[in-house]
Design a protein around this motif. Structure first.
Motif, PDB file in Angstrom:
ATOM      1  N   TYR A  16       0.858  -1.185   0.000  1.00  0.00           N
ATOM      2  CA  TYR A  16       0.000   0.000   0.000  1.00  0.00           C
ATOM      3  C   TYR A  16       0.888   1.225   0.000  1.00  0.00           C
ATOM      4  O   TYR A  16       2.028   1.185   0.451  1.00  0.00           O
ATOM      5  CB  TYR A  16      -0.875   0.039   1.262  1.00  0.00           C
ATOM      6  CG  TYR A  16      -1.769  -1.161   1.436  1.00  0.00           C
ATOM      7  CD1 TYR A  16      -3.050  -1.181   0.898  1.00  0.00           C
ATOM      8  CD2 TYR A  16      -1.340  -2.269   2.156  1.00  0.00           C
ATOM      9  CE1 TYR A  16      -3.884  -2.281   1.068  1.00  0.00           C
ATOM     10  CE2 TYR A  16      -2.166  -3.372   2.331  1.00  0.00           C
ATOM     11  CZ  TYR A  16      -3.433  -3.367   1.782  1.00  0.00           C
ATOM     12  OH  TYR A  16      -4.241  -4.461   1.949  1.00  0.00           O
ATOM     13  N   GLU A  17       0.338   2.325  -0.475  1.00  0.00           N
ATOM     14  CA  GLU A  17       1.016   3.613  -0.359  1.00  0.00           C
ATOM     15  C   GLU A  17       0.020   4.604   0.200  1.00  0.00           C
ATOM     16  O   GLU A  17      -1.165   4.539  -0.095  1.00  0.00           O
ATOM     17  CB  GLU A  17       1.526   4.081  -1.723  1.00  0.00           C
ATOM     18  CG  GLU A  17       2.750   3.308  -2.160  1.00  0.00           C
ATOM     19  CD  GLU A  17       3.503   3.964  -3.293  1.00  0.00           C
ATOM     20  OE1 GLU A  17       3.371   5.191  -3.488  1.00  0.00           O
ATOM     21  OE2 GLU A  17       4.237   3.240  -3.976  1.00  0.00           O
ATOM     22  N   THR A  18       0.522   5.500   1.034  1.00  0.00           N
ATOM     23  CA  THR A  18      -0.322   6.524   1.624  1.00  0.00           C
ATOM     24  C   THR A  18       0.430   7.845   1.601  1.00  0.00           C
ATOM     25  O   THR A  18       1.657   7.854   1.584  1.00  0.00           O
ATOM     26  CB  THR A  18      -0.726   6.133   3.064  1.00  0.00           C
ATOM     27  OG1 THR A  18      -1.519   7.169   3.619  1.00  0.00           O
ATOM     28  CG2 THR A  18       0.474   5.876   3.939  1.00  0.00           C
ATOM     29  N   THR A  24      -2.904   6.476   6.322  1.00  0.00           N
ATOM     30  CA  THR A  24      -2.339   5.338   7.051  1.00  0.00           C
ATOM     31  C   THR A  24      -3.395   4.706   7.949  1.00  0.00           C
ATOM     32  O   THR A  24      -3.510   3.482   8.031  1.00  0.00           O
ATOM     33  CB  THR A  24      -1.108   5.778   7.875  1.00  0.00           C
ATOM     34  OG1 THR A  24      -0.133   6.331   6.973  1.00  0.00           O
ATOM     35  CG2 THR A  24      -0.489   4.610   8.626  1.00  0.00           C
ATOM     36  N   ILE A  25      -4.203   5.536   8.603  1.00  0.00           N
ATOM     37  CA  ILE A  25      -5.302   5.025   9.429  1.00  0.00           C
ATOM     38  C   ILE A  25      -6.288   4.248   8.559  1.00  0.00           C
ATOM     39  O   ILE A  25      -6.739   3.162   8.933  1.00  0.00           O
ATOM     40  CB  ILE A  25      -5.989   6.168  10.199  1.00  0.00           C
ATOM     41  CG1 ILE A  25      -5.041   6.703  11.274  1.00  0.00           C
ATOM     42  CG2 ILE A  25      -7.311   5.705  10.813  1.00  0.00           C
ATOM     43  CD1 ILE A  25      -5.507   7.980  11.959  1.00  0.00           C
ATOM     44  N   THR A 143       7.776   2.228   5.484  1.00  0.00           N
ATOM     45  CA  THR A 143       8.962   2.997   5.117  1.00  0.00           C
ATOM     46  C   THR A 143       8.570   4.371   4.589  1.00  0.00           C
ATOM     47  O   THR A 143       7.499   4.542   3.990  1.00  0.00           O
ATOM     48  CB  THR A 143       9.811   2.263   4.057  1.00  0.00           C
ATOM     49  OG1 THR A 143       8.983   1.927   2.950  1.00  0.00           O
ATOM     50  CG2 THR A 143      10.430   0.994   4.625  1.00  0.00           C
ATOM     51  N   PHE A 144       9.448   5.336   4.819  1.00  0.00           N
ATOM     52  CA  PHE A 144       9.238   6.684   4.302  1.00  0.00           C
ATOM     53  C   PHE A 144       9.369   6.662   2.781  1.00  0.00           C
ATOM     54  O   PHE A 144      10.244   6.003   2.240  1.00  0.00           O
ATOM     55  CB  PHE A 144      10.278   7.651   4.888  1.00  0.00           C
ATOM     56  CG  PHE A 144      10.123   7.881   6.364  1.00  0.00           C
ATOM     57  CD1 PHE A 144       9.185   8.775   6.847  1.00  0.00           C
ATOM     58  CD2 PHE A 144      10.924   7.198   7.268  1.00  0.00           C
ATOM     59  CE1 PHE A 144       9.047   8.995   8.216  1.00  0.00           C
ATOM     60  CE2 PHE A 144      10.804   7.412   8.640  1.00  0.00           C
ATOM     61  CZ  PHE A 144       9.860   8.305   9.110  1.00  0.00           C
ATOM     62  N   ARG A 150       4.123   7.248   2.675  1.00  0.00           N
ATOM     63  CA  ARG A 150       4.631   6.027   3.277  1.00  0.00           C
ATOM     64  C   ARG A 150       4.315   4.845   2.365  1.00  0.00           C
ATOM     65  O   ARG A 150       3.290   4.819   1.684  1.00  0.00           O
ATOM     66  CB  ARG A 150       3.980   5.734   4.640  1.00  0.00           C
ATOM     67  CG  ARG A 150       4.131   6.822   5.681  1.00  0.00           C
ATOM     68  CD  ARG A 150       5.560   6.914   6.184  1.00  0.00           C
ATOM     69  NE  ARG A 150       5.686   7.819   7.308  1.00  0.00           N
ATOM     70  CZ  ARG A 150       5.912   9.114   7.211  1.00  0.00           C
ATOM     71  NH1 ARG A 150       6.014   9.698   6.026  1.00  0.00           N
ATOM     72  NH2 ARG A 150       6.046   9.861   8.304  1.00  0.00           N
ATOM     73  N   LYS A 151       5.201   3.858   2.393  1.00  0.00           N
ATOM     74  CA  LYS A 151       4.960   2.587   1.723  1.00  0.00           C
ATOM     75  C   LYS A 151       4.740   1.560   2.824  1.00  0.00           C
ATOM     76  O   LYS A 151       5.524   1.485   3.775  1.00  0.00           O
ATOM     77  CB  LYS A 151       6.157   2.205   0.854  1.00  0.00           C
ATOM     78  CG  LYS A 151       5.967   0.937   0.094  1.00  0.00           C
ATOM     79  CD  LYS A 151       7.194   0.641  -0.758  1.00  0.00           C
ATOM     80  CE  LYS A 151       7.064  -0.769  -1.300  1.00  0.00           C
ATOM     81  NZ  LYS A 151       8.340  -1.396  -1.515  1.00  0.00           N
TER      82      LYS A 151
END
Length: 157
Positions: A16-18, A24-25, A143-144, A150-151
Motif C-alpha cells: 500500500y502507499e499513503t 495510514t489510518i 517505510t518513508f 509512506r509505503k
C-alpha cells in the motif's frame, strides 16, 4: 499455534502507499479484516514512520478504540484493547519494545500468556528479538517514501 490454527490463516503479501496520517489510518482499517486472531505480527519501521498510526486504524476497525485514543505504549510497553471481528471478540495488544534491548527483559511481559486464541498482538520493534521473530505470524513494514508519503508492506504467514 497448532497446525489447524495455522491453516485458518492465509499467506499473503500486500503493498500500500499513503500520503498522510489519515491515509495510514484508512489502510489500518482495511488490514483489520486480514488479521484474524490468533496472530503475532511485527510492526517494522523507523521512528516516526507511522506504526502507531497504522494501529489506530486497526483498533478503529475492530471497534476497540477511536483513533485518538490509541497512543504508543513506549513507556508502558503494552496497551490492550477489546474489540470484535466478524462478530467474535478480539483482544488487540499493542506492544512497543523500543526501550528494551535484552531477551530476558521480555520475560516480565508475559508474552506467551498474551497469545490466546482471541489475541491480535502487534509488536513495534519486535524484530530486535529472536524469540519474537521466531513466533511471529508475519510482519508489516512501513517505510518513508518522501514527505508524508509512506509505503506499507504486509507479509502474513
Amino acid at each position: 499455534m497448532s497446525k489447524g490454527e495455522a491453516a485458518e490463516h492465509e499467506s499473503l503479501t500486500r503493498e500500500y502507499e499513503t500520503k498522510s496520517s489519515a491515509g495510514t489510518i484508512a489502510i489500518g482499517r482495511k488490514l483489520a479484516d486480514l488479521l484474524a486472531p490468533p496472530r503475532l505480527l511485527i510492526l517494522r519501521g523507523d521512528l516516526g514512520a507511522g506504526k502507531t498510526t497504522l494501529v489506530k486504524g486497526i483498533a478503529a476497525a475492530l471497534g476497540a478504540a477511536d483513533p485518538d485514543e490509541v497512543t504508543s505504549p513506549t513507556f508502558t510497553l503494552v496497551h490492550e484493547y477489546a474489540g470484535e471481528l466478524n462478530g467474535k471478540p478480539v483482544k488487540l495488544l499493542h506492544l512497543d519494545l523500543y526501550r528494551l534491548d535484552a531477551e530476558r527483559q521480555l520475560d516480565s511481559l508475559g508474552l506467551e500468556e498474551m497469545r490466546t486464541p482471541d489475541a491480535l498482538i502487534l509488536v513495534e520493534w519486535g524484530e530486535k528479538f529472536q524469540s519474537i521473530r521466531k513466533h511471529a505470524d508475519g510482519e508489516i513494514s512501513i517505510t518513508f517514501a518522501g514527505g508524508d508519503a509512506r509505503k506499507i508492506d504486509v507479509n502474513l504467514n
